[in-house]
Design an enzyme around this catalytic site. Structure first.
Site, PDB file in Angstrom:
ATOM      1  N   ASP A  61      -2.662   2.646  -6.088  1.00  0.00           N
ATOM      2  CA  ASP A  61      -1.768   2.685  -4.939  1.00  0.00           C
ATOM      3  C   ASP A  61      -1.709   1.398  -4.130  1.00  0.00           C
ATOM      4  O   ASP A  61      -1.184   1.406  -3.014  1.00  0.00           O
ATOM      5  CB  ASP A  61      -2.156   3.841  -4.015  1.00  0.00           C
ATOM      6  CG  ASP A  61      -3.583   3.715  -3.483  1.00  0.00           C
ATOM      7  OD1 ASP A  61      -4.330   2.862  -3.990  1.00  0.00           O
ATOM      8  OD2 ASP A  61      -3.929   4.469  -2.561  1.00  0.00           O
ATOM      9  N   GLU A  62      -2.220   0.297  -4.659  1.00  0.00           N
ATOM     10  CA  GLU A  62      -2.156  -0.934  -3.871  1.00  0.00           C
ATOM     11  C   GLU A  62      -2.154  -2.168  -4.757  1.00  0.00           C
ATOM     12  O   GLU A  62      -2.690  -2.166  -5.871  1.00  0.00           O
ATOM     13  CB  GLU A  62      -3.308  -1.007  -2.869  1.00  0.00           C
ATOM     14  CG  GLU A  62      -4.681  -1.048  -3.492  1.00  0.00           C
ATOM     15  CD  GLU A  62      -5.786  -1.214  -2.445  1.00  0.00           C
ATOM     16  OE1 GLU A  62      -5.589  -1.937  -1.447  1.00  0.00           O
ATOM     17  OE2 GLU A  62      -6.857  -0.613  -2.647  1.00  0.00           O
TER      18      GLU A  62
ATOM     19  N   ASP B 134       0.855  -1.192   0.000  1.00  0.00           N
ATOM     20  CA  ASP B 134       0.000   0.000   0.000  1.00  0.00           C
ATOM     21  C   ASP B 134       0.889   1.239   0.000  1.00  0.00           C
ATOM     22  O   ASP B 134       1.606   1.494   0.968  1.00  0.00           O
ATOM     23  CB  ASP B 134      -0.899  -0.016   1.241  1.00  0.00           C
ATOM     24  CG  ASP B 134      -2.038   0.977   1.147  1.00  0.00           C
ATOM     25  OD1 ASP B 134      -2.103   1.709   0.150  1.00  0.00           O
ATOM     26  OD2 ASP B 134      -2.851   1.026   2.086  1.00  0.00           O
TER      27      ASP B 134
END
Length: 362
Positions: free
Chosen positions: A114-115, A16
């Protein structure tokens, strides 16, 4: 690379990126490090009805959060720096991160900018997590937090405990110790509304929910959702990391108006224009649409959504406009409208020829 990838056992890691959008901006504007920074809209906090896409930890200390109106953020922190959103820059940064992760002998399942989940066989998952962090920082300048678990649910929660830029392991063996005294909405997939309903049944903690009768939960939440809530409270979850490229399930367009709309013909014109845009998006993506949703936000801040499933998948703009306007007709437009949105759900790739029964869902 530290840690053997040939021995050990299977693990799921959740990578993350820390305050991703703000971090990308800080790489471009290093002089802003340490200052409260808010990113969103055109970057002008005096414009009405624009919201924050993200805020740095320094800005969050003032109570600024994602989704907050920029005007409110300015009021909370007059000294904050405001920057406009730059989607192409964030997409490019995300692609570099995911390419870096794929450089390891692991499986990578992208879940957004973002992950990503990483599946690996190793005897030292913490060492692997540290290697991933170092590689991402070296390649992109960005930091990430990494959660380690037996499944995706555990790994996702663990990465939140690891923030910022840390590593945390949450497994079946430590689940009760770490999670049981936490509120039910600490679980991934349980929001405030469900947590309130659970509390009304006397189920306030994860331990309460883990001890609940699945049949009783099914009676209150449905035959699928009820047992699923119990499943989450036990710390269970999907452990397979799928490397199939991420495919969007749909697309949406929306507009917030500087002045409230009251004329129904104006509202209809805007919905038609948004439907035309999502039809163009679908055609450009080579995807057929199976469902159309219309979102209306009334003044001051009441949001309602209606949707209809199409009789057959299509990208025909005229058909999508027709359905969107039909859905709009199910709203009571007596109040002023501040936002309109049209969203479409795509048919799964390769399933565009499937027939669908026309239904309307409130």
């Amino acid at each position: 690379m530290t840690g053997s990838q040939e021995s050990g056992r299977d693990w799921v890691l959740h990578v993350d990126l820390d305050q991703f959008i703000a971090a990308v901006e800080l790489l471009r504007h290093p002089e802003l490090r340490g200052r409260p920074l808010v990113v969103g809209g055109s970057g002008d906090p005096t414009r009405p009805r624009t919201v924050a896409a993200t805020a740095t930890y320094e800005a969050r200390a003032y109570g600024i959060r994602s989704g907050m109106p920029l005007r409110t953020a300015l009021r909370l922190c007059p000294d904050a720096v405001f920057l406009p959103s730059d989607k192409p820059a964030y997409e490019a940064a995300s692609e570099r991160v995911m390419a870096t992760l794929r450089g390891f002998p692991v499986r990578v399942e992208v879940w957004g900018w973002d992950e990503a989940f990483v599946g690996a066989r190793t005897d030292d998952p913490e060492a692997l997590a540290a290697d991933l962090q170092r590689a991402v920082r070296a390649a992109t300048g960005l930091s990430c937090s990494v959660g380690i678990g037996d499944n995706k649910h555990q790994a996702k929660l663990a990465s939140a405990f690891a923030k910022p830029a840390g590593v945390h392991r949450l497994t079946t063996g430590t689940w009760a110790q770490v999670m049981h005294e936490r509120p039910t909405d600490a679980l991934w997939g349980i929001g405030a509304k469900t947590a309130r309903k659970l509390a009304g049944l006397g189920l306030r903690t994860v331990a309460d929910l883990a001890a609940a009768d699945p049949a009783e939960l099914a009676r209150h939440f449905g035959p699928v959702n009820g047992p699923w809530l119990h499943y989450l409270a036990l710390g269970r979850g999907e452990s397979e990391v799928v490397t199939t490229p991420w495919v969007p399930r749909g697309h949406s367009r929306e507009t917030t108006f500087p002045r409230d709309l009251t004329d129904t013909s104006d509202i209809a014109d805007h919905v038609a224009a948004l439907a035309r845009q999502v039809a163009s998006d679908a055609a450009e993506a080579g995807r057929a649409v199976v469902r159309v949703s219309v979102k209306v936000r009334f003044a001051p801040f009441l949001t309602r959504t209606r949707q209809s499933r199409l009789a057959a998948p299509t990208t025909d703009p005229a058909e999508l406009i027709r359905v969107a306007l039909a859905v709009l007709g199910r709203f009571d437009l007596a109040r002023p409208v501040r936002l309109l949105g049209v969203a479409v759900e795509y048919a799964p790739p390769g399933d565009e020829a499937t027939a669908y029964t026309l239904t309307a869902i409130e």
